[in-house]
Design an enzyme around this catalytic site. Structure first.
Site, PDB file in Angstrom:
ATOM      1  N   ASP A   1      -3.395  -1.301  12.563  1.00 52.00           N
ATOM      2  CA  ASP A   1      -4.389  -1.423  11.500  1.00 52.00           C
ATOM      3  C   ASP A   1      -5.401  -2.476  11.943  1.00 52.00           C
ATOM      4  O   ASP A   1      -5.188  -3.186  12.939  1.00 52.00           O
ATOM      5  CB  ASP A   1      -3.705  -1.830  10.185  1.00 52.00           C
ATOM      6  CG  ASP A   1      -4.602  -1.715   8.968  1.00 52.00           C
ATOM      7  OD1 ASP A   1      -5.736  -1.196   9.093  1.00 52.00           O
ATOM      8  OD2 ASP A   1      -4.191  -2.156   7.881  1.00 52.00           O
TER       9      ASP A   1
ATOM     10  N   HIS B   1       0.867  -1.180   0.000  1.00 48.12           N
ATOM     11  CA  HIS B   1       0.000   0.000   0.000  1.00 48.12           C
ATOM     12  C   HIS B   1       0.908   1.236   0.000  1.00 48.12           C
ATOM     13  O   HIS B   1       0.989   1.970   0.985  1.00 48.12           O
ATOM     14  CB  HIS B   1      -0.917  -0.015   1.224  1.00 48.12           C
ATOM     15  CG  HIS B   1      -2.110   0.875   1.105  1.00 48.12           C
ATOM     16  ND1 HIS B   1      -2.304   1.758   0.055  1.00 48.12           N
ATOM     17  CD2 HIS B   1      -3.201   1.035   1.917  1.00 48.12           C
ATOM     18  CE1 HIS B   1      -3.433   2.406   0.222  1.00 48.12           C
ATOM     19  NE2 HIS B   1      -4.000   1.975   1.341  1.00 48.12           N
TER      20      HIS B   1
ATOM     21  N   CYS C   1      -4.167   3.722   9.779  1.00 47.53           N
ATOM     22  CA  CYS C   1      -4.471   4.024   8.383  1.00 47.53           C
ATOM     23  C   CYS C   1      -5.961   4.083   8.094  1.00 47.53           C
ATOM     24  O   CYS C   1      -6.356   4.501   6.993  1.00 47.53           O
ATOM     25  CB  CYS C   1      -3.773   3.039   7.451  1.00 47.53           C
ATOM     26  SG  CYS C   1      -4.209   1.326   7.755  1.00 47.53           S
TER      27      CYS C   1
ATOM     28  N   ARG D   1      -2.976  11.782   2.670  1.00 52.15           N
ATOM     29  CA  ARG D   1      -3.212  10.936   1.499  1.00 52.15           C
ATOM     30  C   ARG D   1      -3.498  11.794   0.264  1.00 52.15           C
ATOM     31  O   ARG D   1      -3.132  11.429  -0.860  1.00 52.15           O
ATOM     32  CB  ARG D   1      -4.397   9.986   1.761  1.00 52.15           C
ATOM     33  CG  ARG D   1      -4.122   8.867   2.765  1.00 52.15           C
ATOM     34  CD  ARG D   1      -3.162   7.822   2.201  1.00 52.15           C
ATOM     35  NE  ARG D   1      -3.664   7.281   0.962  1.00 52.15           N
ATOM     36  CZ  ARG D   1      -4.534   6.286   0.872  1.00 52.15           C
ATOM     37  NH1 ARG D   1      -5.010   5.718   1.963  1.00 52.15           N
ATOM     38  NH2 ARG D   1      -4.922   5.833  -0.309  1.00 52.15           N
TER      39      ARG D   1
END
Length: 301
Positions: A220, A134, A260, A288
């Site tokens: 996460d 990612h 995230c 992001r």
């Protein structure tokens, strides 16, 4: 990325084709774009195909908004419409899209899908998430840490939880920027040992050992998309790996909490941690957008 456009990588699938200079150039560009709240026309008339097998909030929104802010457009194509690898072979999808658009951002289950897209498409392909990487998330993480601490070299980041794709990209990029990573997973959920070795990362099965003194505590979800059948087993296996106030109390006095998103409160973390004073979770989410702009400008501009 930085450097001669004839020699820089065509795609961003992971960080295997990138070096320190390319990463530093991307982060510097993202910092400038954020500082200037940049709007431009560099991608005027250019279109990005968003080829998504998985649902998304941050990835889809930031890529679409980034294209608009740079003068371009995005076309969203979900699995029901395209049936990539099912209704139509991956290579055929690539060869069609290269004739319609200037770039592809693919959010897929299998990393081999983005690799095949990049192999057959003459246009840039961006990995917007796969089972092995990612990179867009990792760039946002780096920008967030740089904003908090003023630099990256020597920072200790503790990862608590699953040895998943987000961790893989963090481990891949860490040695390029001088990050030191500690990883705490339950037994059987460790990341790729080669990534651990290349990053010089410390591995433990004790979350407290990893967290102690760390500049950032990162987690996460325990059950990612595509792993729903494993949910009950994972909930049992990950007991004791929740990032909460007790674990956050062990980190560096100026340390921060990263996630995230989306967060599953009561599982890998608590609502108090995500919304608490140590949290930089929503800074990560915002970043992001800025790192997406930097990637798109570099690959499509």
């Amino acid at each position: 990325m930085a450097g001669d456009p004839l020699t820089r990588p065509k795609d961003l699938l992971d960080f295997s084709a990138h070096g320190r200079k390319e990463i530093e150039a991307l982060l510097a560009l993202a910092e400038r774009l954020k500082r200037e709240r940049y709007r431009g026309e560099e991608l005027r008339g250019k279109v990005l195909a968003l080829l998504f097998e998985k649902p998304s909030l941050r990835t889809r929104t930031t890529l679409e908004v980034a294209m608009v802010h740079l003068g371009g457009h995005a076309v969203y194509l979900d699995q029901k419409q395209v049936g990539i690898g099912e209704r139509e072979p991956v290579q055929d999808v690539a060869k069609n899209l290269e004739r319609f658009v200037e770039g592809i951002a693919a959010r897929v289950y299998r990393h081999e899908t983005v690799q095949e897209l990049a192999r057959h498409a003459r246009i840039p392909v961006v990995n917007a998430l796969s089972d092995r990487a990612h990179p867009l998330q990792a760039l946002a993480d780096l920008l967030t840490l740089k904003e908090v601490f003023g630099g990256l070299a020597g920072l200790e980041v503790a990862w608590i939880g699953d040895g998943n794709n987000v961790l893989a990209s963090l481990l891949e990029v860490a040695p390029l920027v001088g990050l030191r990573v500690r990883v705490a997973t339950p037994k059987g959920y460790e990341p790729d040992p080669h990534l651990l070795q290349r990053a010089g990362a410390f591995l433990t099965h004790d979350p407290k050992e990893a967290a102690f003194g760390a500049h950032a505590l990162y987690t996460d979800v325990w059950t990612s998309m595509g792993q729903e059948a494993e949910r009950e087993k994972r909930l049992r296996d990950f007991q004791g790996f929740q990032v909460n106030g007790e674990l956050l109390a062990l980190i560096h006095p100026q340390g921060v909490f990263l996630h995230c998103l989306p967060a599953h409160y009561g599982e890998e973390t608590t609502e108090e941690a995500v919304h608490g004073e140590r949290s930089r979770v929503f800074d990560q989410a915002e970043n992001r957008l800025h790192t997406a702009k930097a990637v798109l400008l570099t690959l499509l501009g």
